[in-house]
Design a protein around this motif. Structure first.
Motif, mmCIF file in Angstrom:
data_model
loop_
_atom_site.group_PDB
_atom_site.id
_atom_site.type_symbol
_atom_site.label_atom_id
_atom_site.label_comp_id
_atom_site.label_asym_id
_atom_site.label_seq_id
_atom_site.Cartn_x
_atom_site.Cartn_y
_atom_site.Cartn_z
ATOM 1 N N ALA A 111 27.341 -37.707 12.555
ATOM 2 C CA ALA A 111 27.997 -36.991 11.459
ATOM 3 C C ALA A 111 28.835 -35.993 11.930
ATOM 4 O O ALA A 111 30.233 -35.619 11.718
ATOM 5 N N LEU A 112 28.210 -35.335 13.097
ATOM 6 C CA LEU A 112 28.942 -34.036 13.741
ATOM 7 C C LEU A 112 30.097 -34.755 14.602
ATOM 8 O O LEU A 112 31.221 -34.163 14.609
ATOM 9 N N PHE A 113 29.996 -35.880 15.212
ATOM 10 C CA PHE A 113 31.275 -36.341 16.013
ATOM 11 C C PHE A 113 32.141 -36.921 14.866
ATOM 12 O O PHE A 113 33.533 -36.637 15.151
ATOM 13 N N GLN A 114 31.753 -37.444 13.620
ATOM 14 C CA GLN A 114 32.647 -37.845 12.813
ATOM 15 C C GLN A 114 33.586 -36.564 12.438
ATOM 16 O O GLN A 114 34.812 -36.746 12.008
ATOM 17 N N SER A 115 32.853 -35.336 12.202
ATOM 18 C CA SER A 115 33.766 -34.347 11.642
ATOM 19 C C SER A 115 34.339 -33.529 12.892
ATOM 20 O O SER A 115 34.863 -32.490 12.596
ATOM 21 N N GLY A 116 34.316 -33.939 14.035
ATOM 22 C CA GLY A 116 35.140 -33.575 15.118
ATOM 23 C C GLY A 116 34.429 -32.368 15.670
ATOM 24 O O GLY A 116 35.068 -31.704 16.813
ATOM 25 N N LYS A 117 33.166 -32.202 15.543
ATOM 26 C CA LYS A 117 32.420 -31.252 16.283
ATOM 27 C C LYS A 117 31.525 -31.720 17.473
ATOM 28 O O LYS A 117 30.557 -31.813 17.337
ATOM 29 N N LYS A 118 32.408 -31.957 18.608
ATOM 30 C CA LYS A 118 31.986 -32.996 19.533
ATOM 31 C C LYS A 118 31.140 -32.376 20.342
ATOM 32 O O LYS A 118 30.033 -32.652 20.989
ATOM 33 N N THR A 119 31.256 -30.839 20.766
ATOM 34 C CA THR A 119 30.418 -30.011 21.450
ATOM 35 C C THR A 119 28.950 -30.055 20.670
ATOM 36 O O THR A 119 28.061 -29.923 21.640
ATOM 37 N N GLU A 120 29.162 -29.920 19.569
ATOM 38 C CA GLU A 120 27.771 -29.766 18.638
ATOM 39 C C GLU A 120 27.061 -30.862 18.801
ATOM 40 O O GLU A 120 25.745 -31.159 18.664
ATOM 41 N N ALA A 121 27.920 -32.057 18.662
ATOM 42 C CA ALA A 121 27.164 -33.481 18.527
ATOM 43 C C ALA A 121 26.651 -33.890 20.003
ATOM 44 O O ALA A 121 25.736 -34.625 19.930
ATOM 45 N N LEU A 122 27.030 -33.303 20.985
ATOM 46 C CA LEU A 122 26.883 -33.813 22.100
ATOM 47 C C LEU A 122 25.299 -34.052 22.618
ATOM 48 O O LEU A 122 24.733 -34.956 22.871
ATOM 49 N N PRO A 123 24.487 -32.947 22.352
ATOM 50 C CA PRO A 123 23.270 -32.858 22.699
ATOM 51 C C PRO A 123 22.391 -33.977 21.795
ATOM 52 O O PRO A 123 21.528 -34.524 22.233
ATOM 53 N N TRP A 124 22.690 -34.003 20.444
ATOM 54 C CA TRP A 124 22.068 -34.694 19.716
ATOM 55 C C TRP A 124 22.420 -36.248 20.004
ATOM 56 O O TRP A 124 21.632 -37.298 20.120
ATOM 57 N N LEU A 125 23.545 -36.794 20.538
ATOM 58 C CA LEU A 125 23.974 -38.151 20.795
ATOM 59 C C LEU A 125 23.223 -38.440 22.021
ATOM 60 O O LEU A 125 22.868 -39.529 22.438
ATOM 61 N N GLU A 126 23.088 -37.269 23.050
ATOM 62 C CA GLU A 126 22.438 -37.611 24.337
ATOM 63 C C GLU A 126 20.936 -37.980 24.019
ATOM 64 O O GLU A 126 20.481 -38.908 24.736
ATOM 65 N N LYS A 127 20.311 -37.174 23.364
ATOM 66 C CA LYS A 127 19.060 -37.424 22.677
ATOM 67 C C LYS A 127 18.723 -38.712 22.170
ATOM 68 O O LYS A 127 17.706 -39.537 22.542
ATOM 69 N N SER A 128 19.834 -39.194 21.335
ATOM 70 C CA SER A 128 19.705 -40.378 20.714
ATOM 71 C C SER A 128 19.749 -41.541 21.445
ATOM 72 O O SER A 128 19.284 -42.412 21.563
ATOM 73 N N ALA A 129 20.744 -41.511 22.127
ATOM 74 C CA ALA A 129 21.317 -42.542 23.296
ATOM 75 C C ALA A 129 20.058 -42.902 24.269
ATOM 76 O O ALA A 129 19.673 -43.842 24.503
ATOM 77 N N ALA A 130 19.218 -41.703 24.663
ATOM 78 C CA ALA A 130 18.312 -41.746 25.655
ATOM 79 C C ALA A 130 17.008 -42.748 24.935
ATOM 80 O O ALA A 130 16.244 -43.366 25.683
#
Length: 357
Positions: A111-130
């Motif tokens: 959702a953060l990525f979708q709304s363009g908040k890529k810096t905020e999205a990154l740690p959550w994406l990293e955690k999820s992808a791991a």
């Protein structure tokens, strides 16, 4: 890789997929093992009574129940039982994610990525992808390839895309095929090794200790080719051809049997037409390191079928079945130069890509 390489349309295409639910489990809601009230909302949701489900979850979500928060976020994301509101969906996903709700963590990062908040999205994406979530591996791999909000890292981008592809995400398989045309062999080799390392880590990781029952959960949704992130300067017509699995035709009425003379005449005409139309076979001296890639397939049997179709046009070439996650890339090798590989592509009669040594 030269400057100006093809850039995946991650920011545009992925945002569109997220907005339409193409990458999110479209109607997944969660029920806590001990939360009977949450479960009654799940039951209402399963019956299509979305307003009643929302009415059950809202007070529980306000009181801090992570499952109710996640479910309420899904309702706002999908516009079921409440007006569609991605901002409120993001807010409720965050509340549940902050309590360690794994599905909420996955969806909050997206959702953060979708709304363009890529810096905020990154740690959550990293955690999820791991943890092995293929949707976030696809998004993070695209970001790493493009250098979009992160430092560009081709081997890691290739590794994450390989893992997402191995999970069955069709968009990842198609994107991986496109990456093969831009990433150097050395970076592909590093990425493949890293993907294997990630796979071993996933096998060694214990499952979540917090069981959650869900309803309406499907496997990873298959995405249409149009949903795929695509390099901007890569025309669709240049993608390797895919050979479909054989399809059994329904029985049909047999036509009148032709005479032997008619059969002989027809066969002779076919041979004559094929001989005049077929390109001259490319003669290969199997001493070079240049290759051509003839396609990428989920099923190696399809790659072998294609090789049997083109091998006569590439006399002396050797087939290679290169594995990358869940994809098998059919390559033919032994060409001494790029010019020889180019001639082989022309003679093959199918779309192909030249692979440098």
């Amino acid at each position: 890789m030269k400057a100006g390489h093809g850039r995946f349309w991650g920011a545009v295409v992925l945002s569109s997929m997220l907005a339409t639910g193409g990458m999110l489990a479209a109607d997944r809601v969660s029920a806590a093992p001990s939360g009977t009230d949450v479960k009654s909302g799940v039951d209402a949701w399963a019956k299509g009574d979305f307003p009643r489900a929302v009415g059950v979850w809202r007070p529980l979500a306000i009181a801090g129940d992570a499952d109710a928060q996640f479910n309420l976020a899904q309702a706002y994301k999908l516009g079921r039982g409440v007006p569609l509101d991605l901002t409120l969906a993001e807010s409720w996903f965050r509340k549940a994610a902050m309590q360690g709700h794994l599905q909420a963590e996955d969806n909050y990062g997206l959702a953060l990525f979708q709304s363009g908040k890529k810096t905020e999205a990154l740690p959550w994406l990293e955690k999820s992808a791991a943890r092995g979530e293929p949707r976030t591996q696809l998004v993070l791999g695209t970001m790493l390839f493009n250098g979009d909000g992160v430092t560009r890292d081709y081997p890691r981008a290739y590794a994450l895309m390989s893992r997402a592809s191995a999970s069955g995400l069709q968009s990842a398989s198609q994107t991986l095929t496109q990456m093969d045309q831009y990433i150097s062999p050395a970076d592909r080799e590093k990425g493949t090794a890293l993907a294997q390392h990630y796979a071993l880590q996933a096998q060694a990781s214990p499952p979540s200790t917090t069981p959650r029952s869900t309803v309406g959960v499907a496997t990873v949704p298959a995405s249409r080719p149009a949903d795929m992130p695509r390099p901007a300067n890569l025309p669709a017509s240049s993608l390797p051809a895919r050979v479909p699995a054989p399809v059994r035709e329904p029985a049909a009425l047999s036509p009148a049997k032709p005479s032997k003379a008619e059969v002989a005449k027809s066969e002779a005409a076919k041979r004559s037409a094929a001989k005049s139309a077929a390109p001259k076979p490319a003669v290969v001296r199997a001493t070079g390191n240049w290759r051509v890639q003839l396609g990428a397939f989920r099923d190696q049997a399809n790659a072998e079928t294609l090789w049997n179709q083109v091998r006569g046009k590439l006399r002396g070439a050797q087939p290679f079945y290169a594995k990358a996650g869940g994809v098998t890339r059919l390559q033919a090798g032994g060409f001494a130069s790029k010019a020889d590989a180019t001639r082989a592509c022309s003679a093959a009669g199918v779309p192909c890509v030249i692979v440098a040594p």
